[in-house]
Scaffold this motif. Structure first.
Motif, PDB file in Angstrom:
ATOM      1  N   GLN A 185       0.921  -1.145   0.024  1.00 37.83           N
ATOM      2  CA  GLN A 185       0.051   0.121   0.072  1.00 37.83           C
ATOM      3  C   GLN A 185       0.889   1.347  -0.104  1.00 37.83           C
ATOM      4  N   ASN A 186       2.139   1.242   0.384  1.00 39.68           N
ATOM      5  CA  ASN A 186       2.900   2.192   0.499  1.00 39.68           C
ATOM      6  C   ASN A 186       4.288   2.485  -0.593  1.00 39.68           C
ATOM      7  N   TYR A 187       4.306   3.710  -0.697  1.00 30.04           N
ATOM      8  CA  TYR A 187       5.757   4.079  -1.435  1.00 30.04           C
ATOM      9  C   TYR A 187       6.590   4.219  -0.514  1.00 30.04           C
ATOM     10  N   VAL A 228       8.200   5.910   4.745  1.00 27.48           N
ATOM     11  CA  VAL A 228       7.225   5.622   3.672  1.00 27.48           C
ATOM     12  C   VAL A 228       6.375   6.915   3.582  1.00 27.48           C
ATOM     13  N   LEU A 229       5.734   7.118   2.381  1.00 27.54           N
ATOM     14  CA  LEU A 229       4.572   8.331   2.070  1.00 27.54           C
ATOM     15  C   LEU A 229       3.602   7.807   2.835  1.00 27.54           C
ATOM     16  N   ALA A 230       3.040   8.706   3.574  1.00 26.75           N
ATOM     17  CA  ALA A 230       1.703   8.472   4.345  1.00 26.75           C
ATOM     18  C   ALA A 230       0.649   8.039   3.534  1.00 26.75           C
ATOM     19  N   ALA A 231      -0.274   7.448   3.715  1.00 27.62           N
ATOM     20  CA  ALA A 231      -1.433   6.970   3.167  1.00 27.62           C
ATOM     21  C   ALA A 231      -2.544   7.648   3.398  1.00 27.62           C
ATOM     22  N   THR A 232      -2.289   8.424   4.518  1.00 25.73           N
ATOM     23  CA  THR A 232      -3.355   9.406   4.840  1.00 25.73           C
ATOM     24  C   THR A 232      -2.710  10.118   6.154  1.00 25.73           C
ATOM     25  N   ALA A 233      -3.043  11.389   6.124  1.00 21.44           N
ATOM     26  CA  ALA A 233      -2.694  12.265   7.523  1.00 21.44           C
ATOM     27  C   ALA A 233      -3.212  11.370   8.759  1.00 21.44           C
ATOM     28  N   GLU A 234      -3.834  10.697   8.723  1.00 20.97           N
ATOM     29  CA  GLU A 234      -4.251   9.683  10.147  1.00 20.97           C
ATOM     30  C   GLU A 234      -3.049   9.203  10.567  1.00 20.97           C
ATOM     31  N   ILE A 235      -2.182   8.843   9.787  1.00 21.24           N
ATOM     32  CA  ILE A 235      -0.824   8.242  10.434  1.00 21.24           C
ATOM     33  C   ILE A 235      -0.029   9.055  11.031  1.00 21.24           C
ATOM     34  N   PRO A 236       0.321  10.285  10.520  1.00 24.39           N
ATOM     35  CA  PRO A 236       1.092  10.958  11.271  1.00 24.39           C
ATOM     36  C   PRO A 236       0.348  11.837  12.550  1.00 24.39           C
ATOM     37  N   LEU A 237      -0.883  12.018  12.432  1.00 27.93           N
ATOM     38  CA  LEU A 237      -1.754  12.454  13.567  1.00 27.93           C
ATOM     39  C   LEU A 237      -1.624  11.575  14.843  1.00 27.93           C
ATOM     40  N   PHE A 276      -4.650  18.916   6.618  1.00 23.21           N
ATOM     41  CA  PHE A 276      -4.831  18.553   5.228  1.00 23.21           C
ATOM     42  C   PHE A 276      -3.409  18.038   4.837  1.00 23.21           C
ATOM     43  N   GLY A 277      -3.325  17.171   3.909  1.00 19.30           N
ATOM     44  CA  GLY A 277      -2.157  16.694   3.410  1.00 19.30           C
ATOM     45  C   GLY A 277      -2.299  15.846   2.335  1.00 19.30           C
ATOM     46  N   ARG A 278      -1.394  15.410   1.631  1.00 22.41           N
ATOM     47  CA  ARG A 278      -1.374  14.602   0.587  1.00 22.41           C
ATOM     48  C   ARG A 278      -1.164  13.077   0.842  1.00 22.41           C
ATOM     49  N   ALA A 279      -1.946  12.231   0.384  1.00 23.08           N
ATOM     50  CA  ALA A 279      -2.114  11.200   0.517  1.00 23.08           C
ATOM     51  C   ALA A 279      -1.590  10.231  -0.549  1.00 23.08           C
ATOM     52  N   PHE A 280      -0.558   9.046  -0.443  1.00 25.47           N
ATOM     53  CA  PHE A 280       0.053   8.347  -1.271  1.00 25.47           C
ATOM     54  C   PHE A 280      -0.538   6.984  -1.006  1.00 25.47           C
ATOM     55  N   ARG A 281      -1.138   6.292  -2.318  1.00 26.55           N
ATOM     56  CA  ARG A 281      -1.453   4.775  -2.257  1.00 26.55           C
ATOM     57  C   ARG A 281      -1.021   4.257  -3.532  1.00 26.55           C
ATOM     58  N   ALA A 282      -0.252   3.049  -3.061  1.00 28.82           N
ATOM     59  CA  ALA A 282       0.246   2.364  -4.355  1.00 28.82           C
ATOM     60  C   ALA A 282      -1.009   1.656  -5.013  1.00 28.82           C
ATOM     61  N   TYR A 338     -10.879   8.846 -10.047  1.00 31.11           N
ATOM     62  CA  TYR A 338     -11.399   8.151  -9.267  1.00 31.11           C
ATOM     63  C   TYR A 338     -10.418   7.289  -8.172  1.00 31.11           C
ATOM     64  N   ARG A 339      -9.457   6.875  -8.829  1.00 26.19           N
ATOM     65  CA  ARG A 339      -8.536   5.977  -8.094  1.00 26.19           C
ATOM     66  C   ARG A 339      -7.105   6.350  -8.583  1.00 26.19           C
ATOM     67  N   VAL A 340      -6.480   6.892  -7.760  1.00 27.37           N
ATOM     68  CA  VAL A 340      -5.067   7.717  -8.005  1.00 27.37           C
ATOM     69  C   VAL A 340      -3.942   7.455  -6.889  1.00 27.37           C
ATOM     70  N   HIS A 341      -2.971   7.483  -7.418  1.00 28.09           N
ATOM     71  CA  HIS A 341      -1.620   7.215  -6.499  1.00 28.09           C
ATOM     72  C   HIS A 341      -1.394   8.304  -5.462  1.00 28.09           C
ATOM     73  N   GLN A 342      -1.904   9.528  -5.905  1.00 26.82           N
ATOM     74  CA  GLN A 342      -1.626  10.683  -4.827  1.00 26.82           C
ATOM     75  C   GLN A 342      -2.922  11.659  -4.912  1.00 26.82           C
ATOM     76  N   PHE A 343      -3.263  12.041  -3.805  1.00 30.40           N
ATOM     77  CA  PHE A 343      -4.326  13.030  -3.695  1.00 30.40           C
ATOM     78  C   PHE A 343      -4.212  13.587  -2.573  1.00 30.40           C
ATOM     79  N   SER A 344      -4.968  15.136  -2.584  1.00 27.10           N
ATOM     80  CA  SER A 344      -5.084  15.762  -1.514  1.00 27.10           C
ATOM     81  C   SER A 344      -6.304  15.345  -0.588  1.00 27.10           C
TER      82      SER A 344
END
Length: 498
Positions: free
Chosen positions: A273-275, A295-304, A325-331, A344-350
């Motif tokens: 799931q991660n880069y 890794v690049l965070a999949a959601t700001a939930e993780i650093p919070l 607010f952050g960028r989410a990264f999903r493989a 609809y399904r992208v690898h990086q999104f705000s």
């Protein structure tokens, strides 16, 4: 500026800038200042993460049957509570033997001191041999204890959270509709255009450039598309702040161990799931086994969630609610078909994320949960979207979630409902792995999270639900001030199909 019918007042750029800083410059009234409620200062001095999750092995073994059934209902592969129980027993016995040997060494050392004072060399020699044997036996046994401990934590740590009673059992088709918000759009062309066609004609989106520069499922938003992104982020954040959430700007890069502690682990070990991030200060920087790999965070939930790792919070500070607010990264390994089209399904999104730390008291945790849902409802109402709220079934829950609510917007161009947000109550799953406790009993807090705005999905819903027969798109009133227009129209002239 492209993609406009007519302007409203100042330039779009000036409005966007003004909207982005409004919270910071708004003066507080004297009355508001007098009634302000102050919160306690939180001492967050921990500089490291827990080396091990605080798992309750005894409780897991006692409830092995229920936990195994729970894992099976979630269709999580490789969970074996019988093995957890066996490892726990083996580890306990081996650890006891090791402790006995270590205690024997300490006893021998103390007795040696007494015999030395007496000058009894013969007894000292015999005792020295006994101490040497205990030391050798302990040295030989220690690797076995460590190996059993590693295996126990690996097996037990993979066990998912216990699902809340009443959760539907099964796959996505078993989701239960809780409520429906908004009204179904009716003034649409036949057939409705999808967001890719609309956004391309309105000059909001450039998919080929994203593929050229980065790869498939990357994109550029431009013109009013970029303003929509900023406008939705600002609106969602302002709504969350009004509901008592503290704004936070968090890192988008996190340690692998923090991501794993939050439950972001693929069901299929062959997928990811991660880069990973190559970091010159870390040995084997992309190794998943290295807890300090990034890794690049999949959601700001993780650093919070990681923000208060190894902290003990005062009871008066709870609930501690944050919005980021952050960028989410999903493989997004394995995604196929229509779900991969466009935004609809992208690898990086705000994304604007909601996160709460709450007392383990069920009523207190539920109050925090309701505040997350309230933000989500207010945002979809402000965006004038037709949405259904779903109670998600067991196979749709991540490892950390005890239960989950999703919101899906009707997307006419796709001809289907599409997820735009989710909210999860993770009870103490994450806090046990991150060491987040609360006073006065040092209990583990409960963590709750929710999507305030997954922005590309919301843009999809806005474009498809608010499209007009002539190819233009109405801008929701709540966004018009930010975007600077009431209606988006093509800078290339009338829609080709007209």
């Amino acid at each position: 500026m492209h993609s406009i019918l007519r302007r409203r007042g100042p330039s779009a750029a000036a409005l966007a800038m003004r909207a982005g800083v409004r919270l910071a410059i708004r003066p507080a009234s004297t009355a508001a200042t007098a009634q302000r409620e102050y919160r306690p200062r939180i001492t967050n001095s921990a500089t490291s993460l827990p080396t091990r999750p605080a798992l309750d092995f005894k409780a897991m073994v006692a409830n092995a049957a229920a936990l195994q059934r729970n894992a099976d209902e979630r269709a999580v592969p490789g969970i074996d509570l019988a093995r957890v129980a066996s490892l726990y027993e083996q580890w306990g016995k081996a650890k006891h033997r090791l402790q006995t040997l270590q205690q024997r060494q300490n006893t021998v050392a103390a007795e040696m001191k007494v015999l030395a004072k007496k000058g009894d060399k013969q007894a000292m020699a015999a005792l020295r041999d006994a101490g040497a044997q205990a030391k050798a036996d302990a040295k030989a046994l220690a690797p076995e204890v460590a190996a059993l401990e590693d295996a126990l934590y690996a097996e037990a740590g993979a066990v998912p959270n216990l699902t809340t009673p009443g959760t539907p059992i099964g796959d996505e088709s078993k989701a239960e509709i809780v409520e429906v918000l908004g009204t179904m759009p009716t003034a649409l062309p036949s057939p409705p255009r999808d967001h890719v066609e609309l956004a391309t004609n309105l000059d909001l989106l450039d998919l080929p450039a994203g593929a050229k520069v980065t790869g498939h499922a990357f994109y550029y938003l431009k013109n009013a598309g970029a303003l929509l992104e900023l406008a939705i982020a600002s609106l969602a954040t302002r709504i969350a702040v009004r509901h008592g959430f503290t704004p936070v700007s968090a890192p988008d890069v996190v340690r692998t161990s923090v991501s794993a502690a939050c439950g972001f682990q693929p069901r299929d070990a062959r997928q990811t799931q991660n880069y990973s991030v190559v970091h010159h200060d870390v040995a084997n920087p992309t190794s998943a086994e290295n807890p300090n790999s990034l890794v690049l965070a999949a959601t700001a939930e993780i650093p919070l969630a990681g923000m208060y790792a190894n902290a003990t919070l005062p009871a008066t500070a709870l609930p501690l609610r944050m919005v980021a607010f952050g960028r989410a990264f999903r493989a997004e390994s394995g995604a196929r078909g229509a779900d991969t089209r466009g935004l609809y399904r992208v690898h990086q999104f705000s994304k604007v994320e909601l996160f709460a730390l709450a007392s383990p008291d069920p009523a207190a945790a539920d109050a925090a949960w309701q505040s997350i849902l309230a933000v989500q409802r207010e945002l979809v109402s402000a965006l004038e979207l037709h949405v259904r709220v779903l109670r998600m079934p067991t196979q749709e829950l991540g490892a950390a979630a005890a239960h989950k609510i999703d919101m899906e917007a009707w997307m006419p161009g796709r001809g289907a409902w599409g997820e735009i947000s989710s909210a999860s109550n993770c009870t103490d799953y994450q806090s046990r792995r991150l060491g987040i406790r609360c006073e006065p009993k040092r209990e583990f807090v409960h963590t709750l999270n929710g999507t305030a705005a997954a922005i590309p999905r919301l843009i999809v819903a806005i474009l498809e639900q608010h499209q007009m027969p002539d190819g233009r798109v109405k801008v929701p009133k709540a966004l018009q001030e930010f975007v600077g227009v009431e209606v988006l129209e093509s800078p290339f002239g009338p829609h080709e199909s007209e």
